[in-house]
Design an enzyme around this catalytic site. Structure first.
Site, PDB file in Angstrom:
ATOM      1  N   ASP A  11     -34.931 -69.379   5.713  1.00 26.15           N
ATOM      2  CA  ASP A  11     -35.456 -70.655   6.207  1.00 26.15           C
ATOM      3  C   ASP A  11     -34.790 -70.971   7.547  1.00 26.15           C
ATOM      4  OD1 ASP A  11     -37.178 -71.092   4.020  1.00 26.15           O
ATOM      5  OD2 ASP A  11     -35.516 -71.850   2.819  1.00 26.15           O
ATOM      6  N   LYS A  33     -37.504 -63.779   1.927  1.00 26.81           N
ATOM      7  CA  LYS A  33     -38.678 -64.646   1.900  1.00 26.81           C
ATOM      8  C   LYS A  33     -38.894 -65.263   3.274  1.00 26.81           C
ATOM      9  CE  LYS A  33     -38.745 -68.914  -0.188  1.00 26.81           C
ATOM     10  NZ  LYS A  33     -39.436 -69.869   0.679  1.00 26.81           N
ATOM     11  N   ASP A  60     -44.249 -66.423   1.856  1.00 26.05           N
ATOM     12  CA  ASP A  60     -44.393 -67.663   1.073  1.00 26.05           C
ATOM     13  C   ASP A  60     -45.194 -68.688   1.880  1.00 26.05           C
ATOM     14  OD1 ASP A  60     -44.014 -69.847  -0.636  1.00 26.05           O
ATOM     15  OD2 ASP A  60     -41.948 -70.195   0.016  1.00 26.05           O
ATOM     16  N   LYS A  62     -48.192 -70.034   0.555  1.00 32.23           N
ATOM     17  CA  LYS A  62     -48.882 -70.908  -0.419  1.00 32.23           C
ATOM     18  C   LYS A  62     -50.312 -71.215   0.014  1.00 32.23           C
ATOM     19  CE  LYS A  62     -44.594 -73.216  -1.898  1.00 32.23           C
ATOM     20  NZ  LYS A  62     -43.618 -72.728  -0.897  1.00 32.23           N
ATOM     21  N   PHE A  63     -51.149 -70.173   0.063  1.00 32.76           N
ATOM     22  CA  PHE A  63     -52.535 -70.366   0.498  1.00 32.76           C
ATOM     23  C   PHE A  63     -53.293 -71.288  -0.472  1.00 32.76           C
ATOM     24  CE2 PHE A  63     -51.914 -65.825   2.132  1.00 32.76           C
ATOM     25  CZ  PHE A  63     -51.529 -66.253   3.383  1.00 32.76           C
ATOM     26  N   ASP A  65     -57.284 -72.744  -0.178  1.00 34.14           N
ATOM     27  CA  ASP A  65     -58.483 -72.947   0.646  1.00 34.14           C
ATOM     28  C   ASP A  65     -59.673 -72.417  -0.151  1.00 34.14           C
ATOM     29  OD1 ASP A  65     -60.203 -73.239   2.978  1.00 34.14           O
ATOM     30  OD2 ASP A  65     -58.385 -73.082   4.196  1.00 34.14           O
ATOM     31  N   PRO A  67     -62.354 -69.723  -1.559  1.00 32.99           N
ATOM     32  CA  PRO A  67     -62.047 -68.337  -1.945  1.00 32.99           C
ATOM     33  C   PRO A  67     -62.163 -67.341  -0.798  1.00 32.99           C
ATOM     34  CG  PRO A  67     -63.336 -69.379  -3.665  1.00 32.99           C
ATOM     35  CD  PRO A  67     -63.276 -70.368  -2.534  1.00 32.99           C
ATOM     36  N   THR A  69     -61.809 -67.700   2.416  1.00 33.81           N
ATOM     37  CA  THR A  69     -60.734 -67.860   3.396  1.00 33.81           C
ATOM     38  C   THR A  69     -59.407 -67.342   2.841  1.00 33.81           C
ATOM     39  OG1 THR A  69     -61.874 -69.743   4.346  1.00 33.81           O
ATOM     40  CG2 THR A  69     -59.520 -69.588   4.803  1.00 33.81           C
ATOM     41  N   THR A 119     -42.528 -78.848  -7.044  1.00 35.22           N
ATOM     42  CA  THR A 119     -41.435 -79.558  -7.725  1.00 35.22           C
ATOM     43  C   THR A 119     -41.141 -80.908  -7.082  1.00 35.22           C
ATOM     44  OG1 THR A 119     -39.983 -78.152  -6.428  1.00 35.22           O
ATOM     45  CG2 THR A 119     -40.237 -77.602  -8.743  1.00 35.22           C
ATOM     46  N   ARG A 180     -28.180 -72.240  -7.793  1.00 31.51           N
ATOM     47  CA  ARG A 180     -26.905 -72.555  -7.147  1.00 31.51           C
ATOM     48  C   ARG A 180     -25.795 -71.763  -7.819  1.00 31.51           C
ATOM     49  NH1 ARG A 180     -29.753 -73.676  -3.903  1.00 31.51           N
ATOM     50  NH2 ARG A 180     -30.127 -75.595  -2.780  1.00 31.51           N
ATOM     51  N   GLN A 189     -31.964 -79.907  -4.016  1.00 33.56           N
ATOM     52  CA  GLN A 189     -32.552 -79.471  -5.281  1.00 33.56           C
ATOM     53  C   GLN A 189     -32.051 -80.410  -6.375  1.00 33.56           C
ATOM     54  OE1 GLN A 189     -34.756 -77.166  -5.519  1.00 33.56           O
ATOM     55  NE2 GLN A 189     -34.426 -75.584  -3.974  1.00 33.56           N
ATOM     56  N   GLY A 209     -31.620 -69.529  -1.163  1.00 35.91           N
ATOM     57  CA  GLY A 209     -31.526 -69.772   0.271  1.00 35.91           C
ATOM     58  C   GLY A 209     -30.107 -70.078   0.690  1.00 35.91           C
ATOM     59  N   ARG A 210     -29.831 -71.386   0.799  1.00 35.64           N
ATOM     60  CA  ARG A 210     -28.554 -71.827   1.372  1.00 35.64           C
ATOM     61  C   ARG A 210     -27.295 -71.301   0.701  1.00 35.64           C
ATOM     62  NH1 ARG A 210     -31.008 -77.715   1.388  1.00 35.64           N
ATOM     63  NH2 ARG A 210     -32.018 -76.654  -0.352  1.00 35.64           N
TER      64      ARG A 210
HETATM   65  O1  C5P Z   1     -31.727 -73.191   0.041  1.00 34.91           O
HETATM   66  P1  C5P Z   1     -32.388 -73.118  -1.285  1.00 34.91           P
HETATM   67  O2  C5P Z   1     -31.780 -72.105  -2.227  1.00 34.91           O
HETATM   68  O3  C5P Z   1     -32.588 -74.453  -1.936  1.00 34.91           O
HETATM   69  O4  C5P Z   1     -33.840 -72.538  -0.916  1.00 34.91           O
HETATM   70  C1  C5P Z   1     -34.838 -72.466  -1.868  1.00 34.91           C
HETATM   71  C2  C5P Z   1     -36.085 -71.890  -1.271  1.00 34.91           C
HETATM   72  O5  C5P Z   1     -37.106 -71.909  -2.271  1.00 34.91           O
HETATM   73  C3  C5P Z   1     -36.669 -72.661  -0.090  1.00 34.91           C
HETATM   74  O6  C5P Z   1     -37.273 -71.701   0.778  1.00 34.91           O
HETATM   75  C4  C5P Z   1     -37.712 -73.560  -0.711  1.00 34.91           C
HETATM   76  O7  C5P Z   1     -38.771 -73.843   0.155  1.00 34.91           O
HETATM   77  C5  C5P Z   1     -38.198 -72.693  -1.861  1.00 34.91           C
HETATM   78  N1  C5P Z   1     -38.772 -73.439  -2.977  1.00 34.91           N
HETATM   79  C6  C5P Z   1     -38.070 -74.404  -3.674  1.00 34.91           C
HETATM   80  N2  C5P Z   1     -38.629 -75.063  -4.724  1.00 34.91           N
HETATM   81  C7  C5P Z   1     -39.852 -74.771  -5.091  1.00 34.91           C
HETATM   82  C8  C5P Z   1     -40.588 -73.793  -4.407  1.00 34.91           C
HETATM   83  C9  C5P Z   1     -39.995 -73.135  -3.343  1.00 34.91           C
HETATM   84  O8  C5P Z   1     -36.931 -74.695  -3.365  1.00 34.91           O
HETATM   85  N3  C5P Z   1     -40.366 -75.388  -6.127  1.00 34.91           N
END
Ligand code: C5P
Length: 236
Positions: A11, A33, A60, A62-63, A65, A67, A69, A119, A180, A189, A209-210
């Site tokens: 990200d 991702k 990622d 998330k299409f 639209d 079918p 497209t 979420t 985490r 989150q 991610g982080r």
């Molecule tokens: O940094 P972190 O671990 O929170 O990143 C989570 C990744 O997962 C981000 O790219 C976020 O957009 C994605 N994501 C999410 N929750 C979802 C769907 C996707 O955190 N329900």
């Protein structure tokens, strides 16, 4: 067992930052991702650069639209050679079948998975857009629809992974964000689990991610996560 269960969320706002992070990661230990921010800024070239560095890519976007497209977008993703791509299950079964069929035309088709319920949506938000019944009921219904439409799996929380596995079987892929490490800050989150717990609950792949990208030593953190998962088996 897949030794690359971790999908590191790149990200970042531009290709330079994303590729600098990728250079610190081992493609034998993770996939990556590419989401909307990075793809809108850097385009298919960043995916090609990641492939050239040995990474498999979850695109990622998330299409959602009509079918025809969505099928075109999935074909374009498959031509790029991505490992996984996703669509919104609420686009309907015809849209999901079109996505599946578009991918199936390729020698190495990407996995096509669905987002069920974002979420960020609480039960009241779902009612407001005409989805009564709350998140759990909607996730369960849309996961079933995704599987009936031929998709490979869904994005869901670790808790939902156990439910989905029970209802739809172990072959239906679950991809779980909200991970985490013990002792990490939750960030934005709200519900979080550790990598080991997510796998124990049935998750096939973990989007992280982080906890990796913002850690002092991303390579060491990724290594520690991969090691902690080496002995874990997804329940059958
Ligand atoms: O940094 P972190 O671990 O929170 O990143 C989570 C990744 O997962 C981000 O790219 C976020 O957009 C994605 N994501 C999410 N929750 C979802 C769907 C996707 O955190 N329900």
């Amino acid at each position: 067992m897949d030794s690359r269960r971790v999908i590191v969320a790149l990200d970042f706002p531009d290709a330079a930052a994303a590729l600098a992070m990728a250079a610190r990661l081992d493609p034998a230990l993770c996939r990556v991702k590419v989401g909307k921010e990075l793809f809108v800024a850097a385009g298919p070239a960043v995916v090609e650069s990641l492939h050239a560095r040995g990474f498999e890519v979850f695109l990622d976007l998330k299409f959602h639209d009509i079918p025809n497209t969505v099928a075109g977008a999935v074909r374009a993703a498959a031509r790029l050679g991505v490992w996984m791509v996703n669509v919104h299950a609420s686009g309907g079964s015809a849209m999901m079948r079109a996505a599946r069929e578009a991918a199936a035309g390729f020698a190495r088709p990407p996995l096509v998975i669905a987002v069920t319920v974002l979420t960020s949506l609480a039960d009241a938000d779902l009612a407001e857009i005409g989805f009564p019944g709350g998140a759990a009921e909607n996730v369960s219904r849309l996961a079933g629809l995704a599987r009936a439409s031929g998709l490979d799996g869904i994005v869901c929380s670790a808790e939902e992974a156990a439910m989905v596995r029970g209802a739809l079987g172990p072959a239906f892929v679950t991809v779980t964000p909200g991970i985490r490490l013990p002792g990490d800050a939750k960030g934005d989150q709200s519900r979080v689990v550790t990598p080991q717990d997510a796998v124990r609950q049935g998750a096939h792949y973990l989007v992280i991610g982080r906890p990796v990208t913002q850690s002092a030593d991303p390579a060491a953190t990724l290594h520690a996560i991969a090691r902690s998962l080496a002995g874990e088996r997804t329940p059958s």
